[in-house]
Design a protein around this motif. Structure first.
Motif, PDB file in Angstrom:
ATOM      1  N   UNK A  65     -34.961  39.029  73.311  1.00  0.00           N
ATOM      2  CA  UNK A  65     -33.883  39.819  74.146  1.00  0.00           C
ATOM      3  C   UNK A  65     -32.956  40.527  73.139  1.00  0.00           C
ATOM      4  N   UNK A  66     -33.085  39.847  71.878  1.00  0.00           N
ATOM      5  CA  UNK A  66     -32.086  40.465  70.800  1.00  0.00           C
ATOM      6  C   UNK A  66     -32.837  41.741  70.293  1.00  0.00           C
ATOM      7  N   UNK A  67     -34.223  41.700  70.358  1.00  0.00           N
ATOM      8  CA  UNK A  67     -34.788  42.954  69.798  1.00  0.00           C
ATOM      9  C   UNK A  67     -34.838  44.165  70.848  1.00  0.00           C
ATOM     10  N   UNK A  68     -34.931  43.630  72.285  1.00  0.00           N
ATOM     11  CA  UNK A  68     -34.756  44.610  73.502  1.00  0.00           C
ATOM     12  C   UNK A  68     -33.432  45.297  73.553  1.00  0.00           C
ATOM     13  N   UNK A  69     -32.457  44.546  73.226  1.00  0.00           N
ATOM     14  CA  UNK A  69     -30.910  45.007  73.241  1.00  0.00           C
ATOM     15  C   UNK A  69     -30.758  45.896  72.157  1.00  0.00           C
ATOM     16  N   UNK A  70     -31.045  45.659  70.975  1.00  0.00           N
ATOM     17  CA  UNK A  70     -30.978  46.508  69.899  1.00  0.00           C
ATOM     18  C   UNK A  70     -31.737  47.777  70.182  1.00  0.00           C
ATOM     19  N   UNK A  71     -32.943  47.802  70.508  1.00  0.00           N
ATOM     20  CA  UNK A  71     -33.723  49.047  70.713  1.00  0.00           C
ATOM     21  C   UNK A  71     -32.998  49.652  71.600  1.00  0.00           C
ATOM     22  N   UNK A  72     -32.651  49.190  72.970  1.00  0.00           N
ATOM     23  CA  UNK A  72     -31.963  49.820  73.905  1.00  0.00           C
ATOM     24  C   UNK A  72     -30.680  50.485  73.555  1.00  0.00           C
ATOM     25  N   UNK A  73     -29.962  49.863  72.934  1.00  0.00           N
ATOM     26  CA  UNK A  73     -28.574  50.486  72.194  1.00  0.00           C
ATOM     27  C   UNK A  73     -29.086  51.555  71.435  1.00  0.00           C
ATOM     28  N   UNK A  74     -29.759  51.467  70.329  1.00  0.00           N
ATOM     29  CA  UNK A  74     -30.179  52.715  69.583  1.00  0.00           C
ATOM     30  C   UNK A  74     -30.715  53.804  70.193  1.00  0.00           C
ATOM     31  N   UNK A 106     -28.336  57.720  59.391  1.00  0.00           N
ATOM     32  CA  UNK A 106     -27.243  57.247  58.412  1.00  0.00           C
ATOM     33  C   UNK A 106     -26.174  58.328  58.270  1.00  0.00           C
ATOM     34  N   UNK A 107     -26.227  59.305  58.857  1.00  0.00           N
ATOM     35  CA  UNK A 107     -25.076  60.281  58.935  1.00  0.00           C
ATOM     36  C   UNK A 107     -24.110  59.966  60.028  1.00  0.00           C
ATOM     37  N   UNK A 108     -24.231  59.110  60.978  1.00  0.00           N
ATOM     38  CA  UNK A 108     -23.438  58.730  61.889  1.00  0.00           C
ATOM     39  C   UNK A 108     -22.930  57.291  61.882  1.00  0.00           C
ATOM     40  N   UNK A 109     -23.620  56.455  60.901  1.00  0.00           N
ATOM     41  CA  UNK A 109     -23.355  55.232  60.641  1.00  0.00           C
ATOM     42  C   UNK A 109     -21.912  54.916  60.301  1.00  0.00           C
ATOM     43  N   UNK A 110     -21.217  55.460  59.557  1.00  0.00           N
ATOM     44  CA  UNK A 110     -19.723  55.260  58.931  1.00  0.00           C
ATOM     45  C   UNK A 110     -19.032  55.708  60.030  1.00  0.00           C
ATOM     46  N   UNK A 111     -19.070  56.639  60.869  1.00  0.00           N
ATOM     47  CA  UNK A 111     -18.120  56.900  61.935  1.00  0.00           C
ATOM     48  C   UNK A 111     -18.379  55.572  63.060  1.00  0.00           C
ATOM     49  N   UNK A 112     -19.647  55.167  63.209  1.00  0.00           N
ATOM     50  CA  UNK A 112     -19.857  54.051  64.269  1.00  0.00           C
ATOM     51  C   UNK A 112     -19.175  52.712  63.662  1.00  0.00           C
ATOM     52  N   UNK A 113     -19.365  52.639  62.579  1.00  0.00           N
ATOM     53  CA  UNK A 113     -18.608  51.276  61.761  1.00  0.00           C
ATOM     54  C   UNK A 113     -17.299  51.504  62.012  1.00  0.00           C
ATOM     55  N   UNK A 114     -16.663  52.524  61.929  1.00  0.00           N
ATOM     56  CA  UNK A 114     -15.205  52.784  62.000  1.00  0.00           C
ATOM     57  C   UNK A 114     -15.081  52.068  63.533  1.00  0.00           C
ATOM     58  N   UNK A 115     -15.699  52.762  64.651  1.00  0.00           N
ATOM     59  CA  UNK A 115     -15.474  52.730  65.863  1.00  0.00           C
ATOM     60  C   UNK A 115     -15.463  51.151  66.079  1.00  0.00           C
ATOM     61  N   UNK A 125     -26.467  48.758  63.816  1.00  0.00           N
ATOM     62  CA  UNK A 125     -25.886  49.628  62.750  1.00  0.00           C
ATOM     63  C   UNK A 125     -27.059  50.235  61.684  1.00  0.00           C
ATOM     64  N   UNK A 126     -27.936  49.175  61.397  1.00  0.00           N
ATOM     65  CA  UNK A 126     -28.945  49.642  60.700  1.00  0.00           C
ATOM     66  C   UNK A 126     -29.957  50.754  60.861  1.00  0.00           C
ATOM     67  N   UNK A 127     -30.110  50.750  62.203  1.00  0.00           N
ATOM     68  CA  UNK A 127     -31.134  51.750  62.712  1.00  0.00           C
ATOM     69  C   UNK A 127     -30.595  53.083  63.220  1.00  0.00           C
ATOM     70  N   UNK A 128     -29.256  53.060  63.395  1.00  0.00           N
ATOM     71  CA  UNK A 128     -28.476  54.377  63.584  1.00  0.00           C
ATOM     72  C   UNK A 128     -28.859  55.466  62.565  1.00  0.00           C
TER      73      UNK A 128
END
Length: 144
Positions: free
Chosen positions: A69-78, A121-130, A116-119
């Motif tokens: 389930x954790x893998x499924x959720x992570x993949x779905x979110x990415x 790299x160019x968008x990772x910082x903005x997502x981390x701020x959010x 966050x690791x799969x997003x």
């Protein structure tokens, strides 16, 4: 002083007439979807499962189901994040809220870190701020 004493007495009477509230009013949790479709549905399912198994010893089968389930959720979110073609800030806010929601439980927080690791790299910082902003908002609500 007499006028102030009269006003205080009136306020005390009004307070005494109010019903006692033992606990703060909480919003009802969203229903857990039987067939999750959207990233928000998957986050709800993950949070529900995390609440159900938190503090319990899982046997091998249960552990395998939970990690799947954790893998499924992570993949779905990415995939949802990458496919979302809406305004960038709106996308960061939406997915930041999802990831902050997952971080409320110690056993669902790793999903947030994986996403966050799969997003890209160019968008990772903005997502981390959010995510950080959403976490602060959750803490303020819990404190109030």
């Amino acid at each position: 002083m007499a006028r102030l004493a009269i006003q205080r007495q009136a306020v005390r009477e009004q307070l005494a007439a109010l019903p006692d509230v033992a606990a703060p009013v909480q919003r009802p949790a969203p229903p857990v979807p039987a067939r999750p479709q959207s990233p928000a549905d998957w986050v709800t399912v993950m949070r529900h499962q995390a609440e159900q198994v938190e503090g319990q010893a899982l046997d091998t089968r249960q552990y395998a189901q939970f990690t799947a389930l954790q893998r499924q959720v992570a993949n779905t979110l990415v995939q949802g994040f990458r496919a979302d073609r809406g305004p960038a800030q709106s996308r960061y806010d939406t997915y930041g809220e999802h990831l902050a929601s997952l971080q409320r439980h110690a056993i669902s927080a790793p999903v947030s870190r994986v996403v966050l690791g799969m997003v890209p790299a160019g968008e990772r910082l903005a997502l981390q701020r959010a995510v950080a902003t959403a976490i602060q908002r959750h803490r303020r609500r819990a404190r109030d």
